[in-house]
Scaffold this active site. Sequence first.
Site, PDB file in Angstrom:
ATOM      1  N   CYS A   9       0.943  -1.154  -0.159  1.00 47.63           N
ATOM      2  CA  CYS A   9       0.082  -0.011   0.057  1.00 47.63           C
ATOM      3  C   CYS A   9       1.041   1.295  -0.039  1.00 47.63           C
ATOM      4  CB  CYS A   9      -0.956  -0.023   1.022  1.00 47.63           C
ATOM      5  SG  CYS A   9      -0.368  -0.053   2.780  1.00 47.63           S
ATOM      6  N   ASN A  12       2.488   1.421   4.230  1.00 47.76           N
ATOM      7  CA  ASN A  12       2.640   0.164   4.898  1.00 47.76           C
ATOM      8  C   ASN A  12       2.464   0.288   6.544  1.00 47.76           C
ATOM      9  OD1 ASN A  12       5.555  -1.790   5.679  1.00 47.76           O
ATOM     10  ND2 ASN A  12       3.548  -2.515   5.176  1.00 47.76           N
ATOM     11  N   CYS A  14      -1.436   0.782   7.427  1.00 46.81           N
ATOM     12  CA  CYS A  14      -2.821   0.657   7.346  1.00 46.81           C
ATOM     13  C   CYS A  14      -3.292  -0.695   6.692  1.00 46.81           C
ATOM     14  CB  CYS A  14      -3.651   1.673   6.950  1.00 46.81           C
ATOM     15  SG  CYS A  14      -3.303   3.415   8.114  1.00 46.81           S
ATOM     16  N   ARG A  15      -3.350  -0.543   5.353  1.00 43.75           N
ATOM     17  CA  ARG A  15      -3.860  -1.535   4.595  1.00 43.75           C
ATOM     18  C   ARG A  15      -2.826  -3.004   4.300  1.00 43.75           C
ATOM     19  NH1 ARG A  15      -5.408   2.154  -0.192  1.00 43.75           N
ATOM     20  NH2 ARG A  15      -3.054   3.084   0.654  1.00 43.75           N
ATOM     21  N   SER A  16      -1.817  -2.733   4.047  1.00 43.57           N
ATOM     22  CA  SER A  16      -0.972  -3.751   3.899  1.00 43.57           C
ATOM     23  C   SER A  16      -0.674  -4.650   5.012  1.00 43.57           C
ATOM     24  CB  SER A  16       0.214  -3.467   2.778  1.00 43.57           C
ATOM     25  OG  SER A  16       1.048  -2.551   3.556  1.00 43.57           O
ATOM     26  N   ASP A 122      -8.148   4.209   1.002  1.00 43.81           N
ATOM     27  CA  ASP A 122      -7.201   4.435   1.958  1.00 43.81           C
ATOM     28  C   ASP A 122      -7.978   4.988   3.254  1.00 43.81           C
ATOM     29  OD1 ASP A 122      -5.173   5.710   3.626  1.00 43.81           O
ATOM     30  OD2 ASP A 122      -4.416   6.889   1.837  1.00 43.81           O
TER      31      ASP A 122
END
Length: 159
Positions: A9, A12, A14-16, A122
């Site tokens: 993401c 690195n 939050c999402r990934s 995001d």
Amino acid sequence: MQTKVLMVCLGNICRSPLAEGILKSKTDSQFVLVDSAGTAGYHIGNNPDQRSVAVAKKYGIDISGQRCRKFSYIDFAQFDIIYAMDLSNYNDIMALTNDKNEIEKVKLLLEEGSSSVKEVPDPYYGGADGFEEVYNLINEACTVIAEKLNSKRSSQNAN
Ligand code: 4NP
């Protein structure tokens, strides 16, 4: 043989990190290595965002020990599949290579699920609801990915 999967993401944090934790929870580390990275270096060395840590914990997954790192060109050689969370991440990764073999490794994570949404939004500037939505989108795609990886392993065992 171990399949190596990288989740990418922007930050690195939050999402990934969620994608890494979720796919790890659905696969055997002996056969599937999962890591994550960000296309930006704002948070290098930091642990994941507390809101990602909280939503993962709610579903029984501990991502609190992960550390942020930046995506690097060497990742093309070190991973078999590189999943981008959104199109901006995808384009940033693609901008680093002209190599056909490397280009073929890069996919949008949500292309793997049946979701009509193709990008993981995001959640950084939003509230806890956004993290729940992100968790659900990533979880659905990772269920499909894990089924594929686990069945690949079964067919290898049969041969
Ligand atoms: P991520 O979210 O890409 O899912 O980790 C973000 C984290 C940090 C920032 C942006 C997005 N930031 O601008 O610092």
